[in-house]
Design an enzyme around this catalytic site. Structure first.
Site, short mmCIF file in Angstrom:
data_model
loop_
_atom_site.label_atom_id
_atom_site.label_comp_id
_atom_site.label_asym_id
_atom_site.label_seq_id
_atom_site.Cartn_x
_atom_site.Cartn_y
_atom_site.Cartn_z
N LYS A 47 -4.25 -79.74 -20.01
CA LYS A 47 -2.94 -79.55 -21.20
C LYS A 47 -2.80 -80.47 -22.29
O LYS A 47 -2.79 -80.25 -23.31
CB LYS A 47 -1.51 -79.04 -20.44
N GLN A 91 4.77 -77.50 -14.35
CA GLN A 91 3.69 -77.64 -13.34
C GLN A 91 4.03 -77.29 -12.15
O GLN A 91 4.93 -77.67 -11.37
CB GLN A 91 2.79 -78.66 -13.22
N ASP A 114 5.20 -70.90 -20.85
CA ASP A 114 5.04 -70.28 -19.41
C ASP A 114 5.30 -69.07 -19.52
O ASP A 114 4.55 -68.08 -18.58
CB ASP A 114 5.19 -70.70 -18.53
N1 GUN Z 1 0.21 -73.33 -11.87
C1 GUN Z 1 -0.66 -73.22 -12.34
N2 GUN Z 1 -0.85 -72.20 -13.01
C2 GUN Z 1 -0.23 -72.48 -13.67
C3 GUN Z 1 -0.02 -72.18 -15.02
O1 GUN Z 1 0.01 -71.27 -15.80
N3 GUN Z 1 1.95 -72.53 -15.34
C4 GUN Z 1 2.53 -73.76 -14.41
N4 GUN Z 1 3.61 -74.37 -14.82
N5 GUN Z 1 2.02 -74.28 -13.25
C5 GUN Z 1 0.99 -74.26 -12.77
#
Ligand code: GUN
Length: 280
Positions: A47, A91, A114
């Site tokens: 990311k 996350q 998110d």
């Molecule tokens: N863990 C797995 N997929 C995601 C996501 O799209 N966002 C976040 N914050 N954590 C994740």
């Protein structure tokens, strides 16, 4: 047809980079990671790398694996207050001692790139989305980019999580699909899956979707990320199902890259909207 998320994502990132350059904005994403789970660390690294490519600044907050709910909420609140931060991503999964619901609710809905905050999920279900979760929104973008019609189709979503299954169903419904959500307590799941024109699997089990669960000509979207004997695979038995489906996403290279591109788009949107809020 293979639904190539990698190429689609690359195209979206290039366009976004130009849009950001022209806008004069320098959006900033903050990530919060708790502990040192290697998969989570890798996703967060990806990311940050995507941010760099499109001209979004990024900061990473690393908290120890024994952090409490209070510690994580305090870190999130500091980011809420920080005027240089446009988007906040915590996350997931969080360690078991941390109450993920409390942490998600602590993120300012204006910075919730998110799309997991109950306000944003509520807006999505009301049909007036602000920030939609990146994975399901990325799936909609991939369907659109490949000109796959959704209106009037029967979409079956396997899984009911807040990050994928539920928002996926809301987005498909808003696009005028007839939507069924199946989950671990659904009797006759295979028979329902077989009725789908569009089948989305976010179950998290390798080889869960077998050829007998897919109607000939269906579109199959595989959101799963599983380890099968050291190999990264989705939920779908790709070798068998790709012979039956009219279109299918590979794993890797399908939905995953679309999630990251969508996160970048959501972060830019957050920066734009925050700047409008600040205007006199
Ligand atoms: N863990 C797995 N997929 C995601 C996501 O799209 N966002 C976040 N914050 N954590 C994740």
């Amino acid at each position: 047809m293979i639904l190539d998320g990698k190429t689609c994502s690359e195209q979206r990132l290039k366009i976004l980079r130009d849009v950001i350059t022209e806008s004069g904005f320098r959006p900033q994403l903050a990530t919060v990671i708790v502990g040192d789970d290697p998969a989570s660390k890798m996703y967060v690294r990806m990311k940050h790398r995507a941010c760099e490519r499109v001209g979004i600044g990024s900061i990473g907050i690393d908290l120890p694996g024994n952090a409490t709910t209070g510690d994580v909420v305090a870190a999130v609140r500091r980011l809420n207050e920080d005027p240089t931060v446009d988007g906040i991503l915590v996350q997931l999964p969080l360690p078991p001692q941390v109450d993920a619901k409390k942490v998600i609710a602590a993120v300012s809905p204006d910075k919730d790139v998110d799309g997991f905050h109950p306000c944003n999920l509520g807006l999505l279900f009301a049909g007036t989305p602000r920030f939609a979760p990146c994975t399901p929104l990325g799936v909609m973008t991939l369907l659109g980019a490949n000109r796959i019609p959704v209106a009037g189709k029967h979409a079956v979503v396997l899984g009911r999580s807040i990050d994928v299954g539920r928002p996926m169903a809301a987005l498909l419904l808003s696009a005028d699909a007839t939507v069924t959500i199946c989950h671990s307590r659904t009797p006759g799941l295979a028979g329902i899956a077989r009725q789908a024109d569009i089948l989305v699997s976010s179950v998290g089990k390798a080889m869960f979707v077998t050829a007998d669960m897919v109607k000939p000509g269906a579109v199959v979207i595989d959101v799963g990320i599983n380890d099968l004997d050291g190999k990264l695979v989705g939920d779908v038995d790709f070798a068998a199902v790709s012979g039956i489906a009219s279109a299918i996403t590979p794993v890797p290279g399908g939905v995953g890259p679309m999630t990251i591109a969508t996160l970048m788009e959501n972060t830019f949107k957050a920066a734009q909207e925050r700047s409008c809020d600040r205007a006199p």
